[in-house]
Design an enzyme around this catalytic site. Structure first.
Site, PDB file in Angstrom:
ATOM      1  N   HIS A  77       0.849  -1.184   0.000  1.00 29.43           N
ATOM      2  CA  HIS A  77       0.000   0.000   0.000  1.00 29.43           C
ATOM      3  C   HIS A  77       0.886   1.236   0.000  1.00 29.43           C
ATOM      4  O   HIS A  77       1.934   1.244   0.628  1.00 29.43           O
ATOM      5  CB  HIS A  77      -0.904   0.004   1.241  1.00 29.43           C
ATOM      6  CG  HIS A  77      -2.073   0.915   1.088  1.00 29.43           C
ATOM      7  ND1 HIS A  77      -2.011   2.243   1.412  1.00 29.43           N
ATOM      8  CD2 HIS A  77      -3.314   0.683   0.604  1.00 29.43           C
ATOM      9  CE1 HIS A  77      -3.174   2.783   1.140  1.00 29.43           C
ATOM     10  NE2 HIS A  77      -3.980   1.880   0.645  1.00 29.43           N
ATOM     11  N   ASP A 122      -7.897  -5.482  -0.420  1.00 26.27           N
ATOM     12  CA  ASP A 122      -8.339  -6.334  -1.523  1.00 26.27           C
ATOM     13  C   ASP A 122      -7.981  -7.804  -1.331  1.00 26.27           C
ATOM     14  O   ASP A 122      -8.397  -8.646  -2.117  1.00 26.27           O
ATOM     15  CB  ASP A 122      -7.728  -5.836  -2.845  1.00 26.27           C
ATOM     16  CG  ASP A 122      -8.355  -4.528  -3.273  1.00 26.27           C
ATOM     17  OD1 ASP A 122      -9.587  -4.430  -3.181  1.00 26.27           O
ATOM     18  OD2 ASP A 122      -7.621  -3.609  -3.667  1.00 26.27           O
TER      19      ASP A 122
HETATM   20  N1  ACO Z   1       4.351  -7.330  -4.791  1.00 22.43           N
HETATM   21  C1  ACO Z   1       5.686  -7.241  -4.950  1.00 22.43           C
HETATM   22  N2  ACO Z   1       6.415  -6.134  -4.703  1.00 22.43           N
HETATM   23  C2  ACO Z   1       5.770  -5.055  -4.269  1.00 22.43           C
HETATM   24  C3  ACO Z   1       4.369  -5.055  -4.057  1.00 22.43           C
HETATM   25  C4  ACO Z   1       3.667  -6.248  -4.330  1.00 22.43           C
HETATM   26  N3  ACO Z   1       2.329  -6.325  -4.156  1.00 22.43           N
HETATM   27  N4  ACO Z   1       3.971  -3.833  -3.623  1.00 22.43           N
HETATM   28  C5  ACO Z   1       5.096  -3.076  -3.571  1.00 22.43           C
HETATM   29  N5  ACO Z   1       6.179  -3.816  -3.941  1.00 22.43           N
HETATM   30  C6  ACO Z   1       7.584  -3.389  -3.957  1.00 22.43           C
HETATM   31  C7  ACO Z   1       7.819  -2.309  -4.997  1.00 22.43           C
HETATM   32  O1  ACO Z   1       8.156  -2.910  -6.235  1.00 22.43           O
HETATM   33  C8  ACO Z   1       8.971  -1.571  -4.369  1.00 22.43           C
HETATM   34  O2  ACO Z   1      10.141  -2.361  -4.518  1.00 22.43           O
HETATM   35  P1  ACO Z   1      11.596  -1.662  -4.627  1.00 22.43           P
HETATM   36  O3  ACO Z   1      11.774  -0.848  -3.389  1.00 22.43           O
HETATM   37  O4  ACO Z   1      12.541  -2.802  -4.753  1.00 22.43           O
HETATM   38  O5  ACO Z   1      11.539  -0.808  -5.865  1.00 22.43           O
HETATM   39  C9  ACO Z   1       8.637  -1.583  -2.894  1.00 22.43           C
HETATM   40  O6  ACO Z   1       7.830  -2.749  -2.701  1.00 22.43           O
HETATM   41  C10 ACO Z   1       7.922  -0.392  -2.359  1.00 22.43           C
HETATM   42  O7  ACO Z   1       6.757  -0.178  -3.109  1.00 22.43           O
HETATM   43  P2  ACO Z   1       5.860   1.103  -2.777  1.00 22.43           P
HETATM   44  O8  ACO Z   1       6.578   2.328  -3.203  1.00 22.43           O
HETATM   45  O9  ACO Z   1       5.423   0.992  -1.376  1.00 22.43           O
HETATM   46  O10 ACO Z   1       4.625   0.827  -3.707  1.00 22.43           O
HETATM   47  P3  ACO Z   1       3.717   1.929  -4.399  1.00 22.43           P
HETATM   48  O11 ACO Z   1       3.294   2.924  -3.411  1.00 22.43           O
HETATM   49  O12 ACO Z   1       4.368   2.411  -5.635  1.00 22.43           O
HETATM   50  O13 ACO Z   1       2.497   1.029  -4.873  1.00 22.43           O
HETATM   51  C11 ACO Z   1       0.703  -0.433  -4.651  1.00 22.43           C
HETATM   52  C12 ACO Z   1       1.477   0.676  -3.980  1.00 22.43           C
HETATM   53  C13 ACO Z   1       0.245   0.015  -6.065  1.00 22.43           C
HETATM   54  C14 ACO Z   1      -0.543  -0.725  -3.846  1.00 22.43           C
HETATM   55  C15 ACO Z   1       1.601  -1.677  -4.737  1.00 22.43           C
HETATM   56  O14 ACO Z   1       1.910  -2.138  -3.445  1.00 22.43           O
HETATM   57  C16 ACO Z   1       0.973  -2.786  -5.551  1.00 22.43           C
HETATM   58  O15 ACO Z   1       1.073  -2.781  -6.784  1.00 22.43           O
HETATM   59  N6  ACO Z   1       0.290  -3.772  -4.895  1.00 22.43           N
HETATM   60  C17 ACO Z   1      -0.409  -4.821  -5.604  1.00 22.43           C
HETATM   61  C18 ACO Z   1      -1.735  -4.297  -6.161  1.00 22.43           C
HETATM   62  C19 ACO Z   1      -2.758  -4.063  -5.053  1.00 22.43           C
HETATM   63  O16 ACO Z   1      -2.967  -4.917  -4.200  1.00 22.43           O
HETATM   64  N7  ACO Z   1      -3.424  -2.907  -5.132  1.00 22.43           N
HETATM   65  C20 ACO Z   1      -4.478  -2.556  -4.168  1.00 22.43           C
HETATM   66  C21 ACO Z   1      -4.001  -1.494  -3.237  1.00 22.43           C
HETATM   67  S1  ACO Z   1      -5.244  -1.066  -2.062  1.00 22.43           S
HETATM   68  C22 ACO Z   1      -6.348  -0.171  -2.984  1.00 22.43           C
HETATM   69  O17 ACO Z   1      -6.029   0.514  -3.890  1.00 22.43           O
HETATM   70  C23 ACO Z   1      -7.725  -0.276  -2.667  1.00 22.43           C
END
Ligand code: ACO
Length: 431
Positions: free
Chosen positions: A307, A364
């Site tokens: 998140h 989710d």
């Molecule tokens: N799986 C694998 N790696 C992940 C995930 C994941 N679900 N989420 C974040 N990461 C990684 C990123 O690639 C990043 O890695 P890095 O530091 O090596 O580059 C690191 O964790 C940090 O990521 P954030 O900056 O915290 O993520 P961001 O804020 O850009 O994205 C998001 C948030 C879109 C929710 C992301 O976690 C994601 O894509 N999750 C999966 C989709 C999802 O479940 N979405 C629903 C969110 S809740 C909602 O909208 C209702």
């Protein structure tokens, strides 16, 4: 007493006003930064930008706190009433008994769709994505409600428009479900409450009334409450952005539906189910899914995890996990996908990749499994999310609409294309 931070850039020192919130958050006001220094603030994806001050929802992502109008989300658990929470978000306080009764009566009165609206459904192919139908039909509703296109300062008109939208969206959702299955539409039943009426319109057959189970009705109320607002997320920022151009409530919320559809946002509940299903069908093991999610050369993410704001357990996910256990126990059901979800969660929560990045289950992760247990098909999951989120969008749109001196939202950019070049006439261009 105004507070300031100082910033020195290119040898010039300026003062930036500090904006403090009521729960400890603080921001630097950089609205004059460009005038004073020539620099823009650069923050792609707005990860560290407060686009507004807001009184609606408070989140502390480090501590896993979520409050609506100051009330901790956990306090809605024992007697979940989605309509009451919608009122709270939109009007800023809990309704009195009479206010809730009046608002509920408005919802009941607004539940049927105009016959003209019903004909629109016939124009969609039966396999049309329900989120596309929902966005289109919310915009179409504005054609039937021209009196609500300019609300001005008329509070009565706004209340009616809000009730109309919250009520109609439920009927639109049920009709899109039935259209996709070639089933006849079921009219709303004025004797039923909000969630019960939705289940009735989705599942009842002309001679076979769906029996409402009060525990499932409670579960649905709580699920909608947990989705009802989440401050400046992608879809809500979209609603406020569109609303800042003075676009009407219907157009702004239809844009919110489109944003929510994305798999990184509300569409993630569909992706979670598909991921769990693929594991169940033997496509991949939970360990292989985690390895894929960690592989930086693979765009795949562990859906339902991570998140932008929560760097701790999403409190909504914790509550949904409990709802999930309750629904399954109540229905005396087993679902292999639930076992796979538990296994994935267990593996991820001890995996250094997820631990170091503070990636926890989000809202989710469990919602789809509950919807599935209730009988809602996968393609309707994000539609259910949208029904839940609508009061939040309306509250945020109204807050934006009422801003004194509010300006159209208009981010800047750092241009990175060709600085200057000449036009080449067609006869001088390569073949
Ligand atoms: N799986 C694998 N790696 C992940 C995930 C994941 N679900 N989420 C974040 N990461 C990684 C990123 O690639 C990043 O890695 P890095 O530091 O090596 O580059 C690191 O964790 C940090 O990521 P954030 O900056 O915290 O993520 P961001 O804020 O850009 O994205 C998001 C948030 C879109 C929710 C992301 O976690 C994601 O894509 N999750 C999966 C989709 C999802 O479940 N979405 C629903 C969110 S809740 C909602 O909208 C209702």
């Amino acid at each position: 007493m105004p507070e300031f931070a100082t910033l020195t850039v290119d040898g010039k020192t300026i003062q930036l006003p500090i904006v403090r919130g009521t729960a400890g958050e603080a921001g630097l006001d950089i609205t004059k930064l460009r005038d004073q220094t020539g620099y823009l603030a650069y923050d792609p994806a707005f990860g560290n930008t407060a686009s507004c001050t807001s009184r609606i929802t408070y989140i502390d992502g480090d501590k896993g706190i979520l409050r609506y109008r100051g009330i901790p989300i956990e306090q809605f658990e024992s007697h979940p009433n989605f309509v009451e929470v919608a009122y709270l978000l939109i009007f800023g306080r809990l309704p009195s008994v009479d206010e809730l009764a009046r608002f509920s009566a408005r919802l009941t009165a607004n539940a049927p769709l105009h016959e003209g609206m019903k004909h629109h459904f016939e124009g969609f192919p039966v396999n049309a994505p329900p989120m596309a139908i929902m966005s289109a039909m919310i915009n179409a509703q504005s054609c039937f409600d021209p009196e609500f296109l300019h609300l001005g300062d008329d509070d009565e008109k706004f209340t009616e428009a809000a009730a109309r939208l919250i009520s109609k969206v439920r009927t639109i959702a049920a009709y899109s479900y039935r259209r996709a299955r070639g089933m006849p539409f079921v009219y709303p039943d004025p004797r039923l409450r909000y969630c019960a009426n939705l289940l009735h319109m989705i599942f009842s057959m002309p001679y076979d009334q769906y029996i409402i189970d009060p525990d499932i009705e409670d579960a649905l109320n709580l699920i909608f409450i947990l989705h009802a607002d989440h401050e400046q997320n992608c879809s809500t920022s979209t609603v406020r952005m569109v609303g800042s151009a003075k676009a009407n409530l219907f157009a702004s919320c239809a844009a919110g539906v489109s944003a929510l559809w994305g798999p990184l946002h509300g569409g993630a509940n569909v992706e979670v189910l598909e991921m769990l299903d693929a594991i169940h069908k033997g496509g991949l093991s939970p360990e292989q899914v985690l390895a894929k999610a960690k592989d930086k050369s693979d765009p795949f993410k562990l859906f339902g995890f991570g998140h932008r704001v929560y760097k701790n357990y999403d409190p909504r996910a914790k509550m949904l996990q409990k709802v999930c256990e309750r629904v399954f126990a109540h229905m005396n059901r087993q679902d292999p996908l639930l076992d796979i979800a538990r296994k994935l969660e267990e593996l991820a929560l001890k995996d250094p990749y997820f631990v170091e990045r503070k990636l926890y289950p989000n809202v989710d992760f469990y919602s789809g499994i509950i919807f599935r247990a209730i009988g809602i098909p996968t393609d309707m999951f994000t539609v259910m999310f949208a029904i839940g989120r609508l009061p939040g969008w309306i509250a945020q749109w109204k807050e934006q609409h009422d801003l004194v001196g509010g300006r159209i939202a208009r981010p800047r950019q750092v241009y990175a294309g060709t600085a200057l070049t000449d036009f080449v006439p067609m006869d001088k261009r390569p073949k």
